[in-house]
Design a protein around this motif. Sequence first.
Motif, PDB file in Angstrom:
ATOM      1  N   ALA A  34      79.959 -43.861  34.865  1.00  0.00           N
ATOM      2  CA  ALA A  34      80.832 -43.921  34.294  1.00  0.00           C
ATOM      3  C   ALA A  34      80.883 -44.277  32.878  1.00  0.00           C
ATOM      4  CB  ALA A  34      79.961 -45.392  35.558  1.00  0.00           C
ATOM      5  N   LEU A  35      82.183 -44.759  32.392  1.00  0.00           N
ATOM      6  CA  LEU A  35      82.233 -44.498  31.168  1.00  0.00           C
ATOM      7  C   LEU A  35      83.540 -45.434  30.921  1.00  0.00           C
ATOM      8  CD1 LEU A  35      82.322 -41.274  28.704  1.00  0.00           C
ATOM      9  CD2 LEU A  35      80.325 -42.821  29.424  1.00  0.00           C
ATOM     10  N   GLU A  36      83.171 -46.745  29.487  1.00  0.00           N
ATOM     11  CA  GLU A  36      84.106 -47.412  29.365  1.00  0.00           C
ATOM     12  C   GLU A  36      84.695 -46.657  28.492  1.00  0.00           C
ATOM     13  OE1 GLU A  36      85.885 -51.483  30.739  1.00  0.00           O
ATOM     14  OE2 GLU A  36      83.772 -50.027  31.404  1.00  0.00           O
ATOM     15  N   GLY A  37      85.596 -45.856  28.887  1.00  0.00           N
ATOM     16  CA  GLY A  37      86.766 -45.258  27.565  1.00  0.00           C
ATOM     17  C   GLY A  37      87.819 -45.530  27.344  1.00  0.00           C
ATOM     18  N   GLY A  38      88.238 -46.999  27.672  1.00  0.00           N
ATOM     19  CA  GLY A  38      89.564 -46.966  26.862  1.00  0.00           C
ATOM     20  C   GLY A  38      88.961 -48.461  26.211  1.00  0.00           C
ATOM     21  N   SER A  39      87.285 -48.243  25.550  1.00  0.00           N
ATOM     22  CA  SER A  39      86.996 -49.552  24.875  1.00  0.00           C
ATOM     23  C   SER A  39      86.746 -49.000  23.335  1.00  0.00           C
ATOM     24  CB  SER A  39      85.767 -50.100  26.038  1.00  0.00           C
ATOM     25  OG  SER A  39      85.694 -51.333  24.271  1.00  0.00           O
ATOM     26  N   TYR A  40      86.894 -49.498  22.742  1.00  0.00           N
ATOM     27  CA  TYR A  40      86.827 -48.741  21.025  1.00  0.00           C
ATOM     28  C   TYR A  40      85.475 -49.392  20.511  1.00  0.00           C
ATOM     29  CZ  TYR A  40      87.174 -53.174  18.272  1.00  0.00           C
ATOM     30  OH  TYR A  40      87.263 -53.942  17.779  1.00  0.00           O
ATOM     31  N   THR A  41      84.619 -50.391  21.055  1.00  0.00           N
ATOM     32  CA  THR A  41      84.047 -51.035  21.334  1.00  0.00           C
ATOM     33  C   THR A  41      82.753 -49.970  21.547  1.00  0.00           C
ATOM     34  OG1 THR A  41      83.466 -52.642  22.394  1.00  0.00           O
ATOM     35  CG2 THR A  41      84.450 -53.092  20.321  1.00  0.00           C
ATOM     36  N   GLU A  42      82.455 -49.628  22.936  1.00  0.00           N
ATOM     37  CA  GLU A  42      81.527 -48.663  23.230  1.00  0.00           C
ATOM     38  C   GLU A  42      82.367 -47.391  22.496  1.00  0.00           C
ATOM     39  OE1 GLU A  42      79.891 -49.252  26.177  1.00  0.00           O
ATOM     40  OE2 GLU A  42      80.028 -50.930  24.883  1.00  0.00           O
ATOM     41  N   GLY A  43      83.683 -47.018  22.022  1.00  0.00           N
ATOM     42  CA  GLY A  43      83.659 -45.728  21.850  1.00  0.00           C
ATOM     43  C   GLY A  43      83.264 -45.195  20.381  1.00  0.00           C
ATOM     44  N   VAL A  44      83.313 -46.472  19.826  1.00  0.00           N
ATOM     45  CA  VAL A  44      82.530 -46.103  18.659  1.00  0.00           C
ATOM     46  C   VAL A  44      80.512 -46.393  18.741  1.00  0.00           C
ATOM     47  CG1 VAL A  44      82.731 -48.416  17.277  1.00  0.00           C
ATOM     48  CG2 VAL A  44      82.540 -46.741  15.876  1.00  0.00           C
ATOM     49  N   HIS A  45      80.079 -47.001  19.513  1.00  0.00           N
ATOM     50  CA  HIS A  45      79.023 -47.355  19.975  1.00  0.00           C
ATOM     51  C   HIS A  45      78.088 -45.548  20.471  1.00  0.00           C
ATOM     52  CE1 HIS A  45      79.013 -51.973  20.553  1.00  0.00           C
ATOM     53  NE2 HIS A  45      79.269 -51.444  19.043  1.00  0.00           N
ATOM     54  N   HIS A  46      78.750 -45.079  20.689  1.00  0.00           N
ATOM     55  CA  HIS A  46      78.672 -44.116  21.042  1.00  0.00           C
ATOM     56  C   HIS A  46      78.403 -42.854  20.316  1.00  0.00           C
ATOM     57  CE1 HIS A  46      77.332 -44.979  25.243  1.00  0.00           C
ATOM     58  NE2 HIS A  46      78.896 -46.342  25.864  1.00  0.00           N
ATOM     59  N   ALA A  47      79.693 -43.078  19.415  1.00  0.00           N
ATOM     60  CA  ALA A  47      79.946 -42.094  18.570  1.00  0.00           C
ATOM     61  C   ALA A  47      78.948 -42.412  17.490  1.00  0.00           C
ATOM     62  CB  ALA A  47      81.796 -42.345  17.696  1.00  0.00           C
ATOM     63  N   PHE A  48      78.593 -43.892  17.089  1.00  0.00           N
ATOM     64  CA  PHE A  48      77.539 -43.599  16.301  1.00  0.00           C
ATOM     65  C   PHE A  48      76.352 -43.252  16.323  1.00  0.00           C
ATOM     66  CE2 PHE A  48      73.833 -46.410  14.911  1.00  0.00           C
ATOM     67  CZ  PHE A  48      73.825 -46.532  13.713  1.00  0.00           C
ATOM     68  N   THR A  49      76.099 -43.167  17.640  1.00  0.00           N
ATOM     69  CA  THR A  49      74.546 -43.064  17.653  1.00  0.00           C
ATOM     70  C   THR A  49      74.308 -41.419  18.016  1.00  0.00           C
ATOM     71  OG1 THR A  49      74.156 -45.213  19.548  1.00  0.00           O
ATOM     72  CG2 THR A  49      73.000 -42.944  20.681  1.00  0.00           C
ATOM     73  N   PHE A  50      75.415 -41.278  19.355  1.00  0.00           N
ATOM     74  CA  PHE A  50      75.483 -39.319  19.381  1.00  0.00           C
ATOM     75  C   PHE A  50      76.091 -38.969  18.263  1.00  0.00           C
ATOM     76  CE2 PHE A  50      76.284 -40.348  23.523  1.00  0.00           C
ATOM     77  CZ  PHE A  50      76.063 -39.638  24.486  1.00  0.00           C
ATOM     78  N   GLY A  51      76.669 -39.274  16.891  1.00  0.00           N
ATOM     79  CA  GLY A  51      76.055 -38.762  15.465  1.00  0.00           C
ATOM     80  C   GLY A  51      75.009 -38.368  14.524  1.00  0.00           C
TER      81      GLY A  51
END
Length: 434
Positions: A192-209
Amino acid sequence: MTLSALVLAACGGGSDSDDDGGGSGAPGGSAGKTITYWASNQGTSIEHDKQVLKPELDRFTQRTGIKVDLEVVPWDDLLNRILAATTSGKGPDVLNIGNTWSASLQATDAFVPIDDAVLAKVGGKDRFLATPYAATGAEGKPPMGLPVYSSSYALYYNKKIFREAGVQPPKTWEEMAEVGRKLSTDGRWGLALEGGSYTEGVHHAFTFGKQYGAEIFTKDGKPAFNSPGMVQGVKRYVDLLAKDKIVNPSNAEYSQGTQSLKDFATGKSAMLMWQAAQGSLVSNGMNPDDIGVAPIPFPASAPAGAPRINSMVGGINMAVFKDSDAKDAAFEFMAFMTSAETQKTLNKAYGSLPSVKDAYDDPAFQTEGVKVFQQALAETAAPLPQVPAESQFETLVGNAVKKLIADAASGKEVTEAAVKSALDEAQEKMVAAG
């Protein structure tokens, strides 16, 4: 534990002992005042937060004579509300902020710096854990707030579902795809992902990046949102839905910070990448015995020199507005919220981690699951950039990731070129904003 049990747990911290490691004592010069408090949404709903917080606020009032006018602000609204208040001067006396916003909000000069006198009121700097304390503002400046809830990311997995399927928690993204596909069956999804949350999106973008060697800002402070490592990391994240197909496309609409958590708790998904949330999972009906915790996976083959990072340093800080006419009362409240007693009560209720060392003698913070989060926080977590432009980074990149997730959910092919284009646009907006 049911929701009512969680509230009772909050009440259970309500002794009148003053041995709080920095807590407030008998009513003093601020007695009779009312302070306004914006709390961030930590629990399963706004109402849940009110039920958890109210007994503690009542206890604070009983001790000090200071009343607290509480408003719980949803995550999607919180930063905009805070920024509007810094501009208008019409904000609360005290508020919660995401710790990743510390340097950006510090640059507005709208908050009271935490100097030695304030630190003395809360028991001193050494009471706080080093990593949460490091996320309280730009290096070399007094903090603009103090940590109240701490966290890192980990992989929650349903032990029962995993046991029945004969699989183990994945350690790499390749294993995540394989295990997730095996568990995506009979109306259930692997992740499950909180795909519409920009905060969750950027947290994972940071980590994955970071896992793919990205630097978010160059050494001279320029944005590098579209670097090869960021493109690889964001694509790897979006591919969980787009390519691996282990995420329900409807998750692209999840934006409240609670919906994917509820899907995991109710068995609609087998895994969830989340910050510490044991209490919220249980309050959503999940059997505690089924809650498993493992580290967030890594790439099977990371680029040479890429750091071994699988989490950002998560957490919530508490700050006081300079425009407050009740600063002394607000700092009394900060001392109460960072006291060992209150830290134990609230972090147990929310399943988060205390920010002060003297709260960790509670057995609730010595379980195997909590140790996974603690180890990540101490060893494999990195703070988001503590630069004034950090909140702009969060908004621009977070919304870019949100759109890519939405594109994938609608059936569009999300290529590497599409990811780079989205990050190019975010970078251009950042540069244009100066």
